[in-house]
Scaffold this active site. Structure first.
Site, PDB file in Angstrom:
ATOM      1  CG  ASP A  37      -6.497  -6.876  -1.726  1.00  0.00           C
ATOM      2  OD1 ASP A  37      -6.072  -7.561  -2.676  1.00  0.00           O
ATOM      3  OD2 ASP A  37      -5.769  -6.393  -0.845  1.00  0.00           O
ATOM      4  CE  LYS A  96       1.663  -9.833  -5.389  1.00  0.00           C
ATOM      5  NZ  LYS A  96       1.235  -8.568  -4.781  1.00  0.00           N
TER       6      LYS A  96
END
Length: 275
Positions: free
Chosen positions: A15, A56
């Site tokens: 990540d 998002k």
């Protein structure tokens, strides 16, 4: 032709925010608060951290589905948020995120050394993020100036479904030419990121102190007393428990010992799906 279990790791899928850069994962969190504020809807830092790890747009949708946030929105607009409303917030979030991403672009202490250690073992470095490509391009460029270049990067909008779906992790497997998902390890500081790795059939490592769950910058983390740190570790372990990470460690600097243990387990015939 027979199937043979892999005997050592071939790739680490990392990540970004809270794992390799941006200790405490502040860049996305603060911008969610600011984006909602531009619609006169108050969202706390703690609320904004809740769905972290998702794409998002999905993150904003999940926030809007929380009863207390939906009620605040209703008081301002006379209705609960629709998908069009979510898109409007997302469209404000994006330029704010791009504008301010550099403020939280520092590499996490020890990340470069750890990644160099993995590469010395012949492990390829894949990566993925909940950021869309427009933001990731800037994150990647900033990281490169600090010495970090992943072998492959997959943004959340480059696959049909982002985390917790496995698509981003699997896109790395394909791009890096890895012949078995069991020869991969996914490292992440969020539950959706660990679920992504689990669903992709990989080993998984949850980072409990450098990212979203602890939510402190490096200085704040280092300043924690032993009792406070032990209490926070216990709390965060409970948060991750349901996603079943194979390992939970403080930060990426603890990763080499985990890699050695995974390689030992692979050599003994153990597979990630069996544990």
């Amino acid at each position: 032709m027979n199937y043979n279990n892999p005997t050592q790791l071939q790739a680490a899928i990392l990540d970004w925010a809270g794992t390799v850069v941006d200790f405490g994962s502040f860049a996305p969190t603060q911008i969610f608060v600011e984006a909602f504020a531009e619609f006169d809807v108050q969202v706390s830092i703690e609320e904004a951290r809740g769905p972290m790890g998702m794409g998002k747009w999905d993150h904003i949708r999940t926030l809007c589905d929380q009863p207390q946030v939906a009620e605040r929105y209703r008081k301002v607009f006379g209705r609960t948020p629709t998908d069009d409303d979510v898109t409007a917030i997302y469209n404000r979030f994006m330029p704010l995120q791009i504008e301010k991403i550099a403020e939280h672009s520092a590499l996490i202490p020890g990340a470069l050394e750890t990644i160099a250690n993995l590469r010395q073992q012949g492990i390829k470095i894949g990566s993925c993020s909940g950021y869309p490509k427009q933001v990731m391009d800037k994150v990647v460029a900033l990281a490169a100036t600090n010495g970090y270049v992943a072998d492959h990067v997959v943004a959340t909008d480059e696959v049909p479904n982002g985390r917790p779906w496995p698509a981003q992790a699997l896109a790395n497997v394909i791009a890096l030419g890895i012949d078995d998902v069991a020869a991969c390890v996914k490292i992440d500081d969020t539950v959706p990121g660990i679920l992504e790795g689990r669903r992709a059939g990989m080993w998984t490592v949850a980072l409990i102190c450098s990212g979203n769950a602890l939510g402190l910058d490096y200085e704040g983390y280092r300043a924690l007393g032993s009792d406070a740190l032990a209490s926070e570790r216990k709390r965060i372990h409970a948060l991750f428990e349901g996603s079943r990470p194979h390992y939970m460690i403080d930060t990426i600097t603890d990763l080499p010992e985990v890699i050695a243990d995974i390689n030992k387990r692979l050599a003994n015939g153990e597979m990630p799906q069996s544990s």
